[in-house]
Each structure stands twice: as structure tokens, then as C-alpha cells.
Write a protein that holds these residues in place. Structure first.
Motif, PDB file in Angstrom:
ATOM      1  N   GLY A   1      55.474  42.807  49.299  1.00 44.89           N
ATOM      2  CA  GLY A   1      54.551  43.775  48.754  1.00 44.89           C
ATOM      3  C   GLY A   1      54.669  43.999  47.259  1.00 44.89           C
ATOM      4  O   GLY A   1      53.961  44.820  46.693  1.00 44.89           O
ATOM      5  N   HIS A   2      55.560  43.265  46.624  1.00 42.03           N
ATOM      6  CA  HIS A   2      55.737  43.452  45.176  1.00 42.03           C
ATOM      7  C   HIS A   2      54.595  42.746  44.437  1.00 42.03           C
ATOM      8  O   HIS A   2      54.093  41.728  44.875  1.00 42.03           O
ATOM      9  CB  HIS A   2      57.123  42.933  44.791  1.00 42.03           C
ATOM     10  CG  HIS A   2      57.163  41.904  43.710  1.00 42.03           C
ATOM     11  ND1 HIS A   2      56.284  40.876  43.593  1.00 42.03           N
ATOM     12  CD2 HIS A   2      58.023  41.770  42.666  1.00 42.03           C
ATOM     13  CE1 HIS A   2      56.599  40.144  42.541  1.00 42.03           C
ATOM     14  NE2 HIS A   2      57.640  40.662  41.973  1.00 42.03           N
ATOM     15  N   PRO A   3      54.131  43.323  43.330  1.00 43.17           N
ATOM     16  CA  PRO A   3      53.043  42.686  42.574  1.00 43.17           C
ATOM     17  C   PRO A   3      53.482  41.364  41.965  1.00 43.17           C
ATOM     18  O   PRO A   3      54.685  41.147  41.759  1.00 43.17           O
ATOM     19  CB  PRO A   3      52.723  43.718  41.476  1.00 43.17           C
ATOM     20  CG  PRO A   3      53.950  44.558  41.376  1.00 43.17           C
ATOM     21  CD  PRO A   3      54.582  44.572  42.724  1.00 43.17           C
ATOM     22  N   PRO A   4      52.549  40.461  41.685  1.00 43.69           N
ATOM     23  CA  PRO A   4      52.933  39.138  41.191  1.00 43.69           C
ATOM     24  C   PRO A   4      53.536  39.145  39.794  1.00 43.69           C
ATOM     25  O   PRO A   4      54.289  38.245  39.445  1.00 43.69           O
ATOM     26  CB  PRO A   4      51.613  38.353  41.214  1.00 43.69           C
ATOM     27  CG  PRO A   4      50.530  39.390  41.194  1.00 43.69           C
ATOM     28  CD  PRO A   4      51.088  40.568  41.918  1.00 43.69           C
ATOM     29  N   TRP A   5      53.192  40.110  38.944  1.00 43.25           N
ATOM     30  CA  TRP A   5      53.777  40.223  37.613  1.00 43.25           C
ATOM     31  C   TRP A   5      53.794  38.911  36.834  1.00 43.25           C
ATOM     32  O   TRP A   5      54.845  38.497  36.330  1.00 43.25           O
ATOM     33  CB  TRP A   5      55.206  40.742  37.683  1.00 43.25           C
ATOM     34  CG  TRP A   5      55.354  42.172  38.043  1.00 43.25           C
ATOM     35  CD1 TRP A   5      54.470  43.179  37.791  1.00 43.25           C
ATOM     36  CD2 TRP A   5      56.471  42.762  38.719  1.00 43.25           C
ATOM     37  NE1 TRP A   5      54.982  44.374  38.275  1.00 43.25           N
ATOM     38  CE2 TRP A   5      56.195  44.145  38.834  1.00 43.25           C
ATOM     39  CE3 TRP A   5      57.666  42.256  39.218  1.00 43.25           C
ATOM     40  CZ2 TRP A   5      57.087  45.018  39.445  1.00 43.25           C
ATOM     41  CZ3 TRP A   5      58.549  43.127  39.815  1.00 43.25           C
ATOM     42  CH2 TRP A   5      58.263  44.488  39.930  1.00 43.25           C
ATOM     43  N   PRO A   6      52.691  38.219  36.703  1.00 48.87           N
ATOM     44  CA  PRO A   6      52.728  36.966  35.938  1.00 48.87           C
ATOM     45  C   PRO A   6      53.160  37.181  34.497  1.00 48.87           C
ATOM     46  O   PRO A   6      53.745  36.293  33.870  1.00 48.87           O
ATOM     47  CB  PRO A   6      51.281  36.451  36.014  1.00 48.87           C
ATOM     48  CG  PRO A   6      50.462  37.668  36.304  1.00 48.87           C
ATOM     49  CD  PRO A   6      51.328  38.533  37.177  1.00 48.87           C
ATOM     50  N   ASP A   7      52.881  38.372  33.953  1.00 52.39           N
ATOM     51  CA  ASP A   7      53.272  38.652  32.571  1.00 52.39           C
ATOM     52  C   ASP A   7      54.784  38.667  32.389  1.00 52.39           C
ATOM     53  O   ASP A   7      55.313  38.196  31.373  1.00 52.39           O
ATOM     54  CB  ASP A   7      52.682  39.992  32.110  1.00 52.39           C
ATOM     55  CG  ASP A   7      53.072  41.146  33.035  1.00 52.39           C
ATOM     56  OD1 ASP A   7      52.860  41.018  34.269  1.00 52.39           O
ATOM     57  OD2 ASP A   7      53.576  42.175  32.541  1.00 52.39           O
ATOM     58  N   LEU A   8      55.516  39.201  33.374  1.00 53.59           N
ATOM     59  CA  LEU A   8      56.975  39.259  33.279  1.00 53.59           C
ATOM     60  C   LEU A   8      57.628  37.924  33.606  1.00 53.59           C
ATOM     61  O   LEU A   8      58.817  37.737  33.339  1.00 53.59           O
ATOM     62  CB  LEU A   8      57.532  40.336  34.220  1.00 53.59           C
ATOM     63  CG  LEU A   8      57.060  41.762  33.990  1.00 53.59           C
ATOM     64  CD1 LEU A   8      57.834  42.724  34.880  1.00 53.59           C
ATOM     65  CD2 LEU A   8      57.184  42.167  32.520  1.00 53.59           C
ATOM     66  N   HIS A  20      51.530  40.825  17.395  1.00 53.11           N
ATOM     67  CA  HIS A  20      52.229  39.869  16.529  1.00 53.11           C
ATOM     68  C   HIS A  20      52.026  38.435  17.030  1.00 53.11           C
ATOM     69  O   HIS A  20      51.721  37.525  16.244  1.00 53.11           O
ATOM     70  CB  HIS A  20      53.718  40.207  16.462  1.00 53.11           C
ATOM     71  CG  HIS A  20      54.003  41.541  15.860  1.00 53.11           C
ATOM     72  ND1 HIS A  20      53.876  41.795  14.519  1.00 53.11           N
ATOM     73  CD2 HIS A  20      54.410  42.708  16.434  1.00 53.11           C
ATOM     74  CE1 HIS A  20      54.190  43.058  14.280  1.00 53.11           C
ATOM     75  NE2 HIS A  20      54.517  43.638  15.425  1.00 53.11           N
ATOM     76  N   THR A  21      52.191  38.249  18.343  1.00 48.61           N
ATOM     77  CA  THR A  21      52.014  36.910  18.904  1.00 48.61           C
ATOM     78  C   THR A  21      50.556  36.485  18.844  1.00 48.61           C
ATOM     79  O   THR A  21      50.251  35.311  18.584  1.00 48.61           O
ATOM     80  CB  THR A  21      52.512  36.859  20.357  1.00 48.61           C
ATOM     81  OG1 THR A  21      53.857  37.340  20.408  1.00 48.61           O
ATOM     82  CG2 THR A  21      52.463  35.439  20.906  1.00 48.61           C
ATOM     83  N   ARG A  22      49.658  37.426  19.046  1.00 54.61           N
ATOM     84  CA  ARG A  22      48.223  37.101  19.001  1.00 54.61           C
ATOM     85  C   ARG A  22      47.848  36.528  17.632  1.00 54.61           C
ATOM     86  O   ARG A  22      47.051  35.590  17.533  1.00 54.61           O
ATOM     87  CB  ARG A  22      47.393  38.345  19.299  1.00 54.61           C
ATOM     88  CG  ARG A  22      45.899  38.063  19.452  1.00 54.61           C
ATOM     89  CD  ARG A  22      45.123  39.326  19.808  1.00 54.61           C
ATOM     90  NE  ARG A  22      45.631  39.920  21.028  1.00 54.61           N
ATOM     91  CZ  ARG A  22      46.202  41.120  21.099  1.00 54.61           C
ATOM     92  NH1 ARG A  22      46.342  41.854  20.002  1.00 54.61           N
ATOM     93  NH2 ARG A  22      46.639  41.596  22.240  1.00 54.61           N
ATOM     94  N   ALA A  23      48.448  37.068  16.582  1.00 49.42           N
ATOM     95  CA  ALA A  23      48.138  36.583  15.237  1.00 49.42           C
ATOM     96  C   ALA A  23      48.613  35.147  15.046  1.00 49.42           C
ATOM     97  O   ALA A  23      47.913  34.325  14.436  1.00 49.42           O
ATOM     98  CB  ALA A  23      48.784  37.493  14.196  1.00 49.42           C
ATOM     99  N   LEU A  40      46.886  35.755  29.539  1.00 54.42           N
ATOM    100  CA  LEU A  40      47.275  37.041  30.111  1.00 54.42           C
ATOM    101  C   LEU A  40      47.060  38.179  29.114  1.00 54.42           C
ATOM    102  O   LEU A  40      46.793  39.311  29.504  1.00 54.42           O
ATOM    103  CB  LEU A  40      48.747  37.003  30.539  1.00 54.42           C
ATOM    104  CG  LEU A  40      49.087  36.090  31.719  1.00 54.42           C
ATOM    105  CD1 LEU A  40      50.601  35.947  31.852  1.00 54.42           C
ATOM    106  CD2 LEU A  40      48.494  36.646  33.011  1.00 54.42           C
ATOM    107  N   GLY A  41      47.204  37.843  27.843  1.00 55.56           N
ATOM    108  CA  GLY A  41      47.063  38.854  26.793  1.00 55.56           C
ATOM    109  C   GLY A  41      48.402  39.215  26.192  1.00 55.56           C
ATOM    110  O   GLY A  41      49.253  39.778  26.874  1.00 55.56           O
TER     111      GLY A  41
END
Length: 229
Positions: A183-190, A211-214, A206-207
Motif C-alpha cells: 500500500g505504499h506509494p510508488p515515490w518515483p521522485d525519491l 537549480h537543476t531545472r536551470a 517528474l519535475g
């Protein structure tokens, strides 16, 4: 909870990207990802963040981001190389946290999680309550992107096991793998640490933080990310 990050000398960081990116752009990318990771830890409710590195540029950027810093050259065994050096740096940073925040829970975080979300970090920290140690694995399940330890001081006797295949070693140490909880969320960002351009493209989708976006925008403009979308 206190976040602890360990960052290599920028000249040695992200060597898997050396064929695609110059030393200068790799350094800017590492600094950007570290700054975004520190920022999201602060937003997650962490009591503080400690950054350990032998590179004064990393330490300066970390201080600007509101982190406490430790120059790795001042720690015992700083000449140790590779994963042993990384794990030693995490222990050194946790020792700083133990003294500064009275032996808090610590979250050892890879410094290249630019897409991490503050609410997901906070939820992971909450799910780890009641366990001596807990981890989240990387996208292929073999590595470790973060390790939560109930007491910072415990790492002196039982250091972390980051490095290739670290998830298995952390579980063998008794860590709960939060990535496998029902039941834990997939957390692709982590789970998206960045070692390759493909990883960076996933993080971009993912977004990421500002700083990284730049830096990603710079890479798109140069065509360096065109093959990965």
C-alpha cells in the motif's frame, strides 16, 4: 529528523557522464542537484541538514542553502576512496548531527535527488518511525537513495553500506525496505537518483527543483539531452 548528505570532490563527481558532459557542466549539475536536495529536506520539516564534502565549492553552496557543513579533509580516514569514503563521510556528518541536535533521527540522503518532493520525504520519515533503520531503493531496486536511522550516534558502530548493491546490504543490517511495504506509494521522485542522462531525463519529467531545472534548460539548449527526450 536531520538530513545528512555526502558529496564528492566536483572534479570526480558523476564520472559516468564524462563522455557526454564537460567537467564544468558536470560540476554545475552536481551543485544544482545538491542545492535542490538540501532545499527539499528543509521544506519536508527536517530540523536541519548537514553536508560533508572535501570540495570548498560544495561547502560554500551548502552553506548558502542553509546547511551545516563539514570539510571531509578534517575527518579521520578522509583519504579513503570510493564507497568506503562515502560511507565514512555519512558517519562523520551524522556525528555532527548527534552533537548539534542531541542524537536525533537522521536521514542519509543521496545528494542527487533533484525531483524529490517534500511531502514524500516527510511521509517516508513517518513510515520509518518504530524501525531502527529504513531505506528507499533506487529505480532498479539494487541501490539505496536514502537511509533513515533512529539514532545518529548508532552509525559510529554500525556504519551505512552505500555503494553498488547497497539495498541488499542495508536489509541484511536489519533495515526495513519502505519501497516494498504494501500500500505504499510508488515515490518515483525519491527513487530517481541521477547517474546518467537517462536518469536526468526521468527526473526532468517528474519535475525538479529550480537549480537543476536551470542546468537542464542549458543542456537542452546545447542538445545534450536531445537523445533522452
Amino acid at each position: 529528523m536531520v538530513g545528512v548528505l555526502a558529496v564528492k570532490d566536483l572534479a570526480l563527481a558523476k564520472t559516468r557522464l564524462a563522455e557526454q558532459l564537460s567537467t564544468g557542466i558536470r560540476a554545475r549539475l552536481v551543485l544544482a542537484m545538491m542545492r535542490d536536495t538540501v532545499a527539499v529536506l528543509h521544506r519536508s520539516g527536517a530540523a536541519g541538514v548537514v553536508v560533508v564534502s572535501p570540495d570548498p565549492r560544495v561547502l560554500a553552496a551548502a552553506e548558502e542553502s542553509g546547511a551545516r557543513v563539514l570539510a571531509e579533509s578534517a575527518t579521520p580516514g578522509a583519504s579513503t576512496r570510493g564507497h568506503a569514503q562515502l560511507n565514512r563521510a555519512f558517519v562523520a556528518g551524522s556525528t555532527v548531527a548527534a552533537h548539534a541536535w542531541e542524537d536525533p533521527r537522521v536521514m542519509l540522503v543521496q545528494a542527487d535527488l533533484p525531483a524529490a518532493r517534500a511531502d514524500h520525504l516527510a511521509t517516508a520519515a513517518d513510515l520509518a518511525i518504530g524501525t531502527a533503520r529504513a531505506i528507499i531503493t533506487d529505480r532498479d531496486g539494487s541501490g539505496t537513495t536514502l537511509l533513515v536511522v533512529d539514532r545518529a550516534g548508532e552509525l559510529t558502530d554500525r556504519p551505512p553500506r552505500f555503494g553498488s548493491g547497497s539495498a541488499r546490504r542495508h536489509v541484511a543490517q536489519g533495515a526495513t525496505d519502505l519501497s516494498t511495504l504494501r500500500g505504499h506509494p510508488p515515490w518515483p521522485d525519491l527513487r530517481t537518483d541521477v547517474d546518467t542522462l537517462e536518469d536526468l531525463a526521468v527526473a526532468a519529467h517528474l519535475g525538479t527543483g529550480d537549480h537543476t531545472r536551470a542546468v537542464i534548460a542549458e543542456l537542452h539548449a546545447s542538445g545534450a539531452l536531445s537523445q533522452t527526450g
